[in-house]
Scaffold this motif. Structure first.
Motif, PDB file in Angstrom:
ATOM      1  N   LEU A  36      55.038  29.230  40.858  1.00  0.00           N
ATOM      2  CA  LEU A  36      54.293  30.023  39.885  1.00  0.00           C
ATOM      3  C   LEU A  36      52.851  30.283  40.308  1.00  0.00           C
ATOM      4  CD1 LEU A  36      56.234  29.157  36.491  1.00  0.00           C
ATOM      5  CD2 LEU A  36      56.282  31.391  37.936  1.00  0.00           C
ATOM      6  N   ILE A  37      52.232  28.875  40.843  1.00  0.00           N
ATOM      7  CA  ILE A  37      50.839  29.018  41.069  1.00  0.00           C
ATOM      8  C   ILE A  37      50.393  29.799  42.168  1.00  0.00           C
ATOM      9  CG2 ILE A  37      49.052  27.508  42.159  1.00  0.00           C
ATOM     10  CD1 ILE A  37      49.880  25.364  40.091  1.00  0.00           C
ATOM     11  N   ILE A  38      51.404  29.842  42.882  1.00  0.00           N
ATOM     12  CA  ILE A  38      51.218  30.876  44.116  1.00  0.00           C
ATOM     13  C   ILE A  38      51.325  32.337  43.834  1.00  0.00           C
ATOM     14  CG2 ILE A  38      52.237  31.506  46.573  1.00  0.00           C
ATOM     15  CD1 ILE A  38      53.156  28.602  46.966  1.00  0.00           C
ATOM     16  N   ILE A  39      52.281  32.469  43.094  1.00  0.00           N
ATOM     17  CA  ILE A  39      52.446  33.910  42.809  1.00  0.00           C
ATOM     18  C   ILE A  39      51.145  34.513  41.769  1.00  0.00           C
ATOM     19  CG2 ILE A  39      53.663  35.549  41.207  1.00  0.00           C
ATOM     20  CD1 ILE A  39      55.343  34.941  43.629  1.00  0.00           C
ATOM     21  N   PHE A  40      50.684  33.545  40.894  1.00  0.00           N
ATOM     22  CA  PHE A  40      49.565  33.846  40.320  1.00  0.00           C
ATOM     23  C   PHE A  40      48.277  34.114  41.135  1.00  0.00           C
ATOM     24  CE2 PHE A  40      45.835  32.568  37.767  1.00  0.00           C
ATOM     25  CZ  PHE A  40      45.642  33.537  36.828  1.00  0.00           C
ATOM     26  N   SER A  41      48.229  33.354  42.027  1.00  0.00           N
ATOM     27  CA  SER A  41      47.086  33.279  42.983  1.00  0.00           C
ATOM     28  C   SER A  41      47.168  34.546  43.869  1.00  0.00           C
ATOM     29  CB  SER A  41      47.165  32.083  43.999  1.00  0.00           C
ATOM     30  OG  SER A  41      47.206  30.891  43.307  1.00  0.00           O
ATOM     31  N   ILE A  42      48.257  34.933  44.386  1.00  0.00           N
ATOM     32  CA  ILE A  42      48.380  36.265  44.966  1.00  0.00           C
ATOM     33  C   ILE A  42      48.127  37.439  44.106  1.00  0.00           C
ATOM     34  CG2 ILE A  42      50.085  37.812  46.124  1.00  0.00           C
ATOM     35  CD1 ILE A  42      51.485  35.335  47.040  1.00  0.00           C
ATOM     36  N   TYR A  43      48.490  37.111  42.870  1.00  0.00           N
ATOM     37  CA  TYR A  43      48.114  38.510  41.837  1.00  0.00           C
ATOM     38  C   TYR A  43      46.602  38.491  41.445  1.00  0.00           C
ATOM     39  CZ  TYR A  43      47.578  40.815  37.438  1.00  0.00           C
ATOM     40  OH  TYR A  43      47.002  41.169  36.275  1.00  0.00           O
ATOM     41  N   LEU A  44      46.134  37.383  41.457  1.00  0.00           N
ATOM     42  CA  LEU A  44      44.800  37.185  41.149  1.00  0.00           C
ATOM     43  C   LEU A  44      43.794  37.934  42.484  1.00  0.00           C
ATOM     44  CD1 LEU A  44      42.680  36.372  38.919  1.00  0.00           C
ATOM     45  CD2 LEU A  44      42.331  33.995  40.274  1.00  0.00           C
ATOM     46  N   ALA A  45      44.197  37.419  43.750  1.00  0.00           N
ATOM     47  CA  ALA A  45      43.428  37.915  44.983  1.00  0.00           C
ATOM     48  C   ALA A  45      43.526  39.465  44.862  1.00  0.00           C
ATOM     49  CB  ALA A  45      44.079  37.017  46.076  1.00  0.00           C
ATOM     50  N   PHE A  46      44.851  40.134  44.765  1.00  0.00           N
ATOM     51  CA  PHE A  46      45.121  41.538  44.696  1.00  0.00           C
ATOM     52  C   PHE A  46      44.183  42.249  43.651  1.00  0.00           C
ATOM     53  CE2 PHE A  46      47.372  45.270  43.190  1.00  0.00           C
ATOM     54  CZ  PHE A  46      47.563  45.716  44.401  1.00  0.00           C
ATOM     55  N   ARG A  47      44.075  41.662  42.378  1.00  0.00           N
ATOM     56  CA  ARG A  47      43.204  42.190  41.511  1.00  0.00           C
ATOM     57  C   ARG A  47      41.665  42.113  41.907  1.00  0.00           C
ATOM     58  NH1 ARG A  47      44.772  44.250  36.101  1.00  0.00           N
ATOM     59  NH2 ARG A  47      42.482  43.949  35.849  1.00  0.00           N
ATOM     60  N   ILE A  48      41.174  40.832  42.542  1.00  0.00           N
ATOM     61  CA  ILE A  48      39.845  41.007  43.012  1.00  0.00           C
ATOM     62  C   ILE A  48      39.623  42.184  44.048  1.00  0.00           C
ATOM     63  CG2 ILE A  48      38.298  39.560  44.122  1.00  0.00           C
ATOM     64  CD1 ILE A  48      39.433  37.111  42.423  1.00  0.00           C
ATOM     65  N   LEU A  49      40.527  42.162  44.850  1.00  0.00           N
ATOM     66  CA  LEU A  49      40.547  42.924  46.108  1.00  0.00           C
ATOM     67  C   LEU A  49      40.331  44.370  45.549  1.00  0.00           C
ATOM     68  CD1 LEU A  49      42.989  41.558  48.965  1.00  0.00           C
ATOM     69  CD2 LEU A  49      40.407  41.707  48.898  1.00  0.00           C
ATOM     70  N   THR A  50      41.259  44.797  44.785  1.00  0.00           N
ATOM     71  CA  THR A  50      41.481  46.198  44.140  1.00  0.00           C
ATOM     72  C   THR A  50      39.971  46.604  43.244  1.00  0.00           C
ATOM     73  OG1 THR A  50      42.594  45.699  42.435  1.00  0.00           O
ATOM     74  CG2 THR A  50      43.802  46.567  44.482  1.00  0.00           C
ATOM     75  N   THR A  51      39.442  45.627  42.553  1.00  0.00           N
ATOM     76  CA  THR A  51      38.399  45.802  41.631  1.00  0.00           C
ATOM     77  C   THR A  51      37.175  45.972  42.217  1.00  0.00           C
ATOM     78  OG1 THR A  51      39.685  44.961  39.880  1.00  0.00           O
ATOM     79  CG2 THR A  51      37.492  45.122  39.584  1.00  0.00           C
ATOM     80  N   TYR A  52      36.964  44.869  43.526  1.00  0.00           N
ATOM     81  CA  TYR A  52      35.389  44.761  44.000  1.00  0.00           C
ATOM     82  C   TYR A  52      35.615  45.136  45.264  1.00  0.00           C
ATOM     83  CZ  TYR A  52      34.931  42.239  39.473  1.00  0.00           C
ATOM     84  OH  TYR A  52      34.712  41.919  38.142  1.00  0.00           O
TER      85      TYR A  52
END
Length: 121
Positions: free
Chosen positions: A43-59
């Motif tokens: 779950l931590i790995i999945i959440f980290s991937i999601y967070l990295a994707f959000r940061i990439l697409t937003t900034y």
């Protein structure tokens, strides 16, 4: 007939016990703990991937697009010096630029007759 390996008493004592296995609670707790830790890690790995994707697409992606558009725009104006860049203007500022000359008195003869008309109400 000769006895096979599975029929010997030594083999039965080493590998097959006739008594039922006792349930080992410590072993069960260890397996449950390892499963929970594995699930938590997943779950931590999945959440980290999601967070990295959000940061990439937003900034990161918008910054890269703006940078590349600016670079190609500069290259375009370098290759086409006869075109001028639009200068940024303040809000409310009005400028009038004449694009071409209008010559109203220069009408060709073969264009046809002028017809007057009135609006009927």
């Amino acid at each position: 007939m000769a006895a096979t390996l599975h029929q010997t008493p030594q083999y039965r004592q080493q590998n097959h016990t006739d008594s039922p296995k006792k349930f080992n609670f410590a072993n069960h707790k260890l397996h449950l703990l390892l499963f929970t830790m594995g699930l938590l890690r997943f779950l931590i790995i999945i959440f980290s991937i999601y967070l990295a994707f959000r940061i990439l697409t937003t900034y990161v992606f918008p910054w890269l697009v703006k940078r590349s558009v600016k670079k190609y725009q500069e290259k375009f104006y370098e290759q086409n010096p006869h075109l001028k860049r639009d200068q940024p203007r303040k809000e409310g500022e009005v400028t009038i630029e004449k694009v071409g000359r209008e010559e109203s008195g220069n009408v060709p003869e073969n264009i046809g007759e002028y017809t007057e008309y009135e609006d009927i109400k």
